[in-house]
Design a protein around this motif. Structure first.
Motif, PDB file in Angstrom:
ATOM      1  N   SER A  58       0.822  -1.045   0.041  1.00 39.15           N
ATOM      2  CA  SER A  58      -0.025   0.047   0.009  1.00 39.15           C
ATOM      3  C   SER A  58       0.920   1.295  -0.032  1.00 39.15           C
ATOM      4  O   SER A  58       0.481   2.140  -0.691  1.00 39.15           O
ATOM      5  CB  SER A  58      -0.972   0.163   1.090  1.00 39.15           C
ATOM      6  OG  SER A  58      -0.391   0.057   2.494  1.00 39.15           O
ATOM      7  N   THR A  59       2.054   1.119   0.869  1.00 36.93           N
ATOM      8  CA  THR A  59       3.118   2.284   0.700  1.00 36.93           C
ATOM      9  C   THR A  59       3.454   2.630  -0.785  1.00 36.93           C
ATOM     10  O   THR A  59       3.554   3.754  -1.351  1.00 36.93           O
ATOM     11  CB  THR A  59       3.939   2.219   1.686  1.00 36.93           C
ATOM     12  OG1 THR A  59       3.474   2.061   2.961  1.00 36.93           O
ATOM     13  CG2 THR A  59       4.932   3.441   1.596  1.00 36.93           C
ATOM     14  N   GLN A  60       4.109   1.367  -1.416  1.00 27.12           N
ATOM     15  CA  GLN A  60       4.184   1.749  -2.791  1.00 27.12           C
ATOM     16  C   GLN A  60       3.568   2.141  -3.759  1.00 27.12           C
ATOM     17  O   GLN A  60       3.741   2.837  -4.398  1.00 27.12           O
ATOM     18  CB  GLN A  60       4.914   0.098  -3.441  1.00 27.12           C
ATOM     19  CG  GLN A  60       5.901  -0.295  -2.560  1.00 27.12           C
ATOM     20  CD  GLN A  60       7.254   0.322  -2.847  1.00 27.12           C
ATOM     21  OE1 GLN A  60       7.185   1.183  -3.919  1.00 27.12           O
ATOM     22  NE2 GLN A  60       8.172   0.611  -2.033  1.00 27.12           N
ATOM     23  N   ALA A 102       0.850   4.337  -3.038  1.00 23.08           N
ATOM     24  CA  ALA A 102       0.701   5.719  -2.721  1.00 23.08           C
ATOM     25  C   ALA A 102       1.938   6.473  -3.190  1.00 23.08           C
ATOM     26  O   ALA A 102       1.685   7.442  -3.826  1.00 23.08           O
ATOM     27  CB  ALA A 102       0.657   5.641  -1.155  1.00 23.08           C
ATOM     28  N   ASN A 103       3.208   5.859  -3.070  1.00 24.34           N
ATOM     29  CA  ASN A 103       4.264   6.403  -3.798  1.00 24.34           C
ATOM     30  C   ASN A 103       4.111   6.456  -5.335  1.00 24.34           C
ATOM     31  O   ASN A 103       4.326   7.725  -5.667  1.00 24.34           O
ATOM     32  CB  ASN A 103       5.383   5.834  -3.199  1.00 24.34           C
ATOM     33  CG  ASN A 103       5.985   5.924  -1.725  1.00 24.34           C
ATOM     34  OD1 ASN A 103       5.707   6.925  -1.212  1.00 24.34           O
ATOM     35  ND2 ASN A 103       6.765   4.997  -1.261  1.00 24.34           N
ATOM     36  N   GLN A 104       3.581   5.529  -5.807  1.00 26.66           N
ATOM     37  CA  GLN A 104       3.444   5.583  -7.322  1.00 26.66           C
ATOM     38  C   GLN A 104       2.518   6.698  -7.689  1.00 26.66           C
ATOM     39  O   GLN A 104       2.635   7.419  -8.586  1.00 26.66           O
ATOM     40  CB  GLN A 104       2.922   4.360  -7.843  1.00 26.66           C
ATOM     41  CG  GLN A 104       3.173   4.245  -9.211  1.00 26.66           C
ATOM     42  CD  GLN A 104       4.270   4.472  -9.927  1.00 26.66           C
ATOM     43  OE1 GLN A 104       5.605   3.948  -9.375  1.00 26.66           O
ATOM     44  NE2 GLN A 104       4.299   5.134 -11.067  1.00 26.66           N
ATOM     45  N   ASN A 144      -4.497  12.614  -4.101  1.00 29.16           N
ATOM     46  CA  ASN A 144      -3.375  13.393  -3.941  1.00 29.16           C
ATOM     47  C   ASN A 144      -3.819  14.792  -3.871  1.00 29.16           C
ATOM     48  O   ASN A 144      -4.638  15.205  -4.027  1.00 29.16           O
ATOM     49  CB  ASN A 144      -2.485  13.289  -5.234  1.00 29.16           C
ATOM     50  CG  ASN A 144      -1.844  11.937  -5.485  1.00 29.16           C
ATOM     51  OD1 ASN A 144      -1.546  11.248  -4.469  1.00 29.16           O
ATOM     52  ND2 ASN A 144      -1.307  11.642  -6.638  1.00 29.16           N
ATOM     53  N   ASP A 156       0.152  12.641  -0.579  1.00 29.79           N
ATOM     54  CA  ASP A 156      -0.799  11.441  -1.040  1.00 29.79           C
ATOM     55  C   ASP A 156      -1.681  11.608   0.584  1.00 29.79           C
ATOM     56  O   ASP A 156      -1.200  11.968   1.637  1.00 29.79           O
ATOM     57  CB  ASP A 156      -0.430  10.252  -0.969  1.00 29.79           C
ATOM     58  CG  ASP A 156      -1.615   9.275  -1.375  1.00 29.79           C
ATOM     59  OD1 ASP A 156      -1.718   9.374  -2.883  1.00 29.79           O
ATOM     60  OD2 ASP A 156      -1.838   8.356  -0.802  1.00 29.79           O
ATOM     61  N   LYS A 168      -2.255   9.116   2.266  1.00 38.29           N
ATOM     62  CA  LYS A 168      -1.797   8.157   3.069  1.00 38.29           C
ATOM     63  C   LYS A 168      -0.496   8.988   3.624  1.00 38.29           C
ATOM     64  O   LYS A 168       0.414   9.088   2.909  1.00 38.29           O
ATOM     65  CB  LYS A 168      -1.436   6.945   2.275  1.00 38.29           C
ATOM     66  CG  LYS A 168      -0.484   5.855   3.121  1.00 38.29           C
ATOM     67  CD  LYS A 168      -0.243   4.530   2.569  1.00 38.29           C
ATOM     68  CE  LYS A 168       0.481   3.415   3.417  1.00 38.29           C
ATOM     69  NZ  LYS A 168      -0.543   2.911   4.191  1.00 38.29           N
ATOM     70  N   SER A 225       3.429   7.817   2.840  1.00 37.68           N
ATOM     71  CA  SER A 225       4.246   7.911   1.413  1.00 37.68           C
ATOM     72  C   SER A 225       4.877   9.087   1.488  1.00 37.68           C
ATOM     73  O   SER A 225       4.920  10.084   2.287  1.00 37.68           O
ATOM     74  CB  SER A 225       2.897   7.786   0.347  1.00 37.68           C
ATOM     75  OG  SER A 225       2.428   9.365   0.547  1.00 37.68           O
ATOM     76  N   SER A 226       5.756   9.120   0.658  1.00 37.48           N
ATOM     77  CA  SER A 226       6.689  10.186   0.490  1.00 37.48           C
ATOM     78  C   SER A 226       6.108  11.426  -0.287  1.00 37.48           C
ATOM     79  O   SER A 226       5.454  11.062  -1.252  1.00 37.48           O
ATOM     80  CB  SER A 226       8.303   9.728  -0.074  1.00 37.48           C
ATOM     81  OG  SER A 226       8.012   9.381  -1.392  1.00 37.48           O
ATOM     82  N   SER A 227       6.603  12.592  -0.058  1.00 37.28           N
ATOM     83  CA  SER A 227       6.199  13.721  -0.818  1.00 37.28           C
ATOM     84  C   SER A 227       7.182  14.257  -1.914  1.00 37.28           C
ATOM     85  O   SER A 227       8.077  13.663  -1.723  1.00 37.28           O
ATOM     86  CB  SER A 227       5.570  14.873   0.122  1.00 37.28           C
ATOM     87  OG  SER A 227       6.768  15.053   0.597  1.00 37.28           O
TER      88      SER A 227
END
Length: 162
Positions: free
Chosen positions: A43-45, A47-49, A108, A136, A138, A141-143
């Motif tokens: 799920s983190t991947q 969100a990062n995508q 986003n 995101d 979530k 996730s990274s911004s």
């Protein structure tokens, strides 16, 4: 005493084929543990995508606005519309004719540090300096940040606070 399976009676041979209920339950428990460990990472991947995709969309829109400004020899404005869940990036000339429109993920958000809600590209290759931060919904996730400089240079970096 090693007895081969062929020397056993037929009724015992049939009974020893297959898996027991305990073996199946242990296998399912092991699979459940593996899935529970992997699920948060997936799920983190995702969100990062989504963040990367929105950053790419915004970068493409900014580059198109810059090119249109130079080609048309007029000021071109890029604005982000978050009203009514439209979530669009619009490119317009000064007559408010829409030249292009991009949409991005509803999960986003695109925010600016400044009070600028639109960036103006000028035909002499200048622009309003602005930094867009893409996040995101979530938190794990990274911004990413899309930076537009005063000389209309567009760059994407990882980071920023949501």
């Amino acid at each position: 005493m090693n007895a081969s399976i062929n020397s056993l009676p037929t009724s015992l041979r049939i009974a020893s084929l297959g898996f027991t209920l305990i073996e199946l339950m242990v296998t399912i428990a092991v699979l459940a543990i593996i899935v529970s460990i992997a699920a948060p990472n997936i799920s983190t991947q995702l969100a990062n995508q989504r963040v990367k995709s929105t950053a790419a969309t915004l970068t493409n829109a900014l580059k198109e606005a810059k090119a249109e400004s130079i080609i048309r020899r007029q000021d071109i404005e890029l604005s982000i519309d978050n009203s009514n869940h439209a979530l669009t990036i619009e490119i317009e000339n000064l007559d408010e004719d829409e030249l292009a429109s991009y949409s991005y993920s509803a999960q986003n958000t695109i925010e600016t540090d400044e009070e600028i809600d639109a960036v103006m590209f000028k035909p002499d290759k200048r622009a309003d300096a602005v930094t867009y931060t893409i996040c995101d919904s979530k938190n794990a996730s990274s911004s990413m940040q899309v930076i537009v400089t005063a000389i209309a240079s567009i760059s994407v970096v990882t980071g920023g606070t949501c």
